[in-house]
Motif scaffolding. Structure first.
Motif, mmCIF file in Angstrom:
data_model
loop_
_atom_site.group_PDB
_atom_site.id
_atom_site.type_symbol
_atom_site.label_atom_id
_atom_site.label_comp_id
_atom_site.label_asym_id
_atom_site.label_seq_id
_atom_site.Cartn_x
_atom_site.Cartn_y
_atom_site.Cartn_z
ATOM 1 N N ILE A 21 0.863 -1.178 0.000
ATOM 2 C CA ILE A 21 0.000 0.000 0.000
ATOM 3 C C ILE A 21 0.904 1.233 0.000
ATOM 4 O O ILE A 21 2.074 1.130 0.332
ATOM 5 C CB ILE A 21 -0.945 -0.058 1.241
ATOM 6 C CG1 ILE A 21 -2.174 0.812 1.069
ATOM 7 C CG2 ILE A 21 -0.217 0.237 2.522
ATOM 8 C CD1 ILE A 21 -3.298 0.486 2.049
ATOM 9 N N GLY A 22 0.389 2.352 -0.421
ATOM 10 C CA GLY A 22 1.224 3.550 -0.544
ATOM 11 C C GLY A 22 1.865 3.948 0.773
ATOM 12 O O GLY A 22 1.375 3.630 1.848
ATOM 13 N N TRP A 53 -2.672 -7.771 -0.680
ATOM 14 C CA TRP A 53 -3.401 -6.598 -1.168
ATOM 15 C C TRP A 53 -2.401 -5.665 -1.855
ATOM 16 O O TRP A 53 -1.325 -5.418 -1.321
ATOM 17 C CB TRP A 53 -4.055 -5.871 0.021
ATOM 18 C CG TRP A 53 -5.100 -4.841 -0.307
ATOM 19 C CD1 TRP A 53 -6.444 -5.023 -0.325
ATOM 20 C CD2 TRP A 53 -4.891 -3.453 -0.622
ATOM 21 N NE1 TRP A 53 -7.081 -3.845 -0.646
ATOM 22 C CE2 TRP A 53 -6.157 -2.868 -0.822
ATOM 23 C CE3 TRP A 53 -3.755 -2.656 -0.763
ATOM 24 C CZ2 TRP A 53 -6.327 -1.525 -1.154
ATOM 25 C CZ3 TRP A 53 -3.923 -1.314 -1.091
ATOM 26 C CH2 TRP A 53 -5.191 -0.768 -1.284
ATOM 27 N N ASP A 55 -2.235 -2.041 -4.653
ATOM 28 C CA ASP A 55 -2.931 -1.062 -5.481
ATOM 29 C C ASP A 55 -1.944 -0.436 -6.469
ATOM 30 O O ASP A 55 -0.871 -0.988 -6.727
ATOM 31 C CB ASP A 55 -3.620 -0.004 -4.615
ATOM 32 C CG ASP A 55 -2.631 0.847 -3.827
ATOM 33 O OD1 ASP A 55 -1.404 0.655 -3.984
ATOM 34 O OD2 ASP A 55 -3.081 1.703 -3.054
ATOM 35 N N ALA B 7 -0.446 9.370 4.086
ATOM 36 C CA ALA B 7 -0.439 7.975 3.624
ATOM 37 C C ALA B 7 -0.590 6.967 4.755
ATOM 38 O O ALA B 7 -1.021 5.834 4.524
ATOM 39 C CB ALA B 7 0.855 7.698 2.850
ATOM 40 N N LEU B 10 -3.932 5.103 5.047
ATOM 41 C CA LEU B 10 -4.478 4.300 3.945
ATOM 42 C C LEU B 10 -4.826 2.871 4.366
ATOM 43 O O LEU B 10 -5.843 2.320 3.935
ATOM 44 C CB LEU B 10 -3.490 4.285 2.770
ATOM 45 C CG LEU B 10 -3.301 5.640 2.085
ATOM 46 C CD1 LEU B 10 -2.209 5.556 1.024
ATOM 47 C CD2 LEU B 10 -4.602 6.130 1.456
ATOM 48 N N GLU B 11 -3.974 2.292 5.203
ATOM 49 C CA GLU B 11 -4.293 0.918 5.623
ATOM 50 C C GLU B 11 -5.552 0.871 6.498
ATOM 51 O O GLU B 11 -6.425 0.025 6.263
ATOM 52 C CB GLU B 11 -3.103 0.265 6.322
ATOM 53 C CG GLU B 11 -3.364 -1.198 6.618
ATOM 54 C CD GLU B 11 -2.097 -1.982 6.907
ATOM 55 O OE1 GLU B 11 -0.990 -1.444 6.752
ATOM 56 O OE2 GLU B 11 -2.230 -3.161 7.287
ATOM 57 N N GLN B 14 -8.423 1.163 4.162
ATOM 58 C CA GLN B 14 -8.646 -0.103 3.444
ATOM 59 C C GLN B 14 -9.441 -1.082 4.317
ATOM 60 O O GLN B 14 -10.387 -1.730 3.865
ATOM 61 C CB GLN B 14 -7.291 -0.699 3.043
ATOM 62 C CG GLN B 14 -7.380 -2.047 2.339
ATOM 63 C CD GLN B 14 -6.909 -3.191 3.231
ATOM 64 O OE1 GLN B 14 -6.054 -3.004 4.079
ATOM 65 N NE2 GLN B 14 -7.475 -4.361 3.021
ATOM 66 N N GLN B 15 -9.062 -1.149 5.589
ATOM 67 C CA GLN B 15 -9.741 -2.087 6.494
ATOM 68 C C GLN B 15 -11.191 -1.671 6.733
ATOM 69 O O GLN B 15 -12.093 -2.511 6.789
ATOM 70 C CB GLN B 15 -8.964 -2.173 7.814
ATOM 71 C CG GLN B 15 -7.605 -2.845 7.648
ATOM 72 C CD GLN B 15 -6.726 -2.711 8.878
ATOM 73 O OE1 GLN B 15 -6.968 -1.863 9.734
ATOM 74 N NE2 GLN B 15 -5.707 -3.534 8.979
ATOM 75 N N SER B 35 -12.024 -2.383 -1.930
ATOM 76 C CA SER B 35 -11.151 -1.510 -1.134
ATOM 77 C C SER B 35 -10.062 -0.874 -1.993
ATOM 78 O O SER B 35 -9.690 0.283 -1.773
ATOM 79 C CB SER B 35 -10.551 -2.263 0.053
ATOM 80 O OG SER B 35 -9.708 -3.316 -0.358
ATOM 81 N N VAL B 36 -9.568 -1.601 -2.988
ATOM 82 C CA VAL B 36 -8.577 -0.995 -3.886
ATOM 83 C C VAL B 36 -9.201 0.200 -4.601
ATOM 84 O O VAL B 36 -8.612 1.296 -4.671
ATOM 85 C CB VAL B 36 -8.055 -2.018 -4.929
ATOM 86 C CG1 VAL B 36 -7.295 -1.301 -6.054
ATOM 87 C CG2 VAL B 36 -7.133 -3.039 -4.269
ATOM 88 N N VAL B 39 -9.713 3.101 -2.066
ATOM 89 C CA VAL B 39 -8.424 3.645 -1.609
ATOM 90 C C VAL B 39 -7.750 4.448 -2.725
ATOM 91 O O VAL B 39 -7.156 5.501 -2.476
ATOM 92 C CB VAL B 39 -7.491 2.514 -1.099
ATOM 93 C CG1 VAL B 39 -6.059 3.013 -0.926
ATOM 94 C CG2 VAL B 39 -8.001 1.965 0.219
#
Lengths: 113, 132
Positions: A21-22, A53, A55, B7, B10-11, B14-15, B35-36, B39
């Motif tokens: 993730i970013g 996961w 992106d 940033a 972001l996690e 996502q959750q 979620s992608v 996000v």
């Protein structure tokens, strides 16, 4: 995300695991590719089998690695892209850029001697 | 829900999105795609709407209807996707760009992504996720 590196013959196998993730950790990934080139390792196999996961940020660093290696005369290939990651490669047409494999030995052999 | 343009959130985002999807009976196999997509839009709001300024917030709201989930992602700026990017990351030489694929991915994973404005004139992205 975790990064594991292992030499198999003259191929550096880099395995990502967890969420890609970013964020700042992706800088570390870019540095991993650059370090491989700096150390003269031009064959890199990126194992994405344990990525839960990912992106566009993950795709961005993979493209960055491809560019870094290509400019140095090397190659970056993909191993074990999950169904979801494969879908991202298709959406973004990156599937036309990267060689992808599901069998590690076949992937290693593809680099040649 | 509001999040700073950083940033590190972001996690958690996502959750939360996957928890929302799960509560609406989105199939387990589709949760990561949902979620992608969201996000990606949150990251764009942070970057293009808020210039990644952690003092500026991204607001994510949602409604669960019988046949769909609607997400709305609001930022504090006014921007248009085509102008913000300035190139097509899925074509020609731009294929090897290291950035710019977020909206492309969101539009392909979700069934509907539309850019508009909030009543206050800020950028709002609406994403529709059908429920089967």
């Amino acid at each position: 995300m975790k990064i594991k590196e292992e030499m198999k013959g003259d191929v550096l196998v880099i395995a990502f695991s967890g969420k890609v993730i970013g964020g700042p950790e992706l800088v570390e990934v870019k540095e991993t590719f650059q370090r491989a080139v700096d150390q003269g390792c031009m064959k890199v196999l990126l194992d994405l089998g344990k990525v839960s996961w990912m992106d566009s940020s993950g795709l961005g660093v993979i493209v960055s690695g491809h560019t870094t290696l290509s400019r140095a005369g090397g190659a970056l290939k993909i191993l074990n892209a999950t169904k979801k990651i494969q879908e991202l490669f298709i959406i973004t047409k990156l599937i036309t850029i990267f060689e992808t494999y599901t069998d590690e030995q076949e992937a290693l052999d593809s680099f040649g001697a | 829900m509001s999040f700073p343009s950083d940033a590190s959130v972001l996690e958690p985002v996502q959750q939360i999105i996957e928890a929302i999807g799960r509560s609406a009976d989105v199939e387990e196999d589709e949760l990561s795609s949902l979620s992608v997509a969201v996000v990606e839009l949150v990251k764009n709001a942070m970057e293009h709407g808020n210039q990644n300024d952690p003092d500026k917030m991204v607001k994510v709201s949602f409604n669960i209807f019988p046949n769909r989930i609607r997400f709305m992602i609001d930022d504090e700026g006014t921007w248009e996707p085509e102008k913000a990017l300035g190139f097509n990351p899925g074509e020609g030489d731009e294929l090897l760009s290291t950035r710019g694929r977020g909206i492309l991915i969101a539009r392909n994973l979700a069934k509907w992504v539309e850019f508009g404005l909030t009543p206050e004139g800020r950028t709002r992205v609406t994403l529709i996720w059908p429920l089967t």
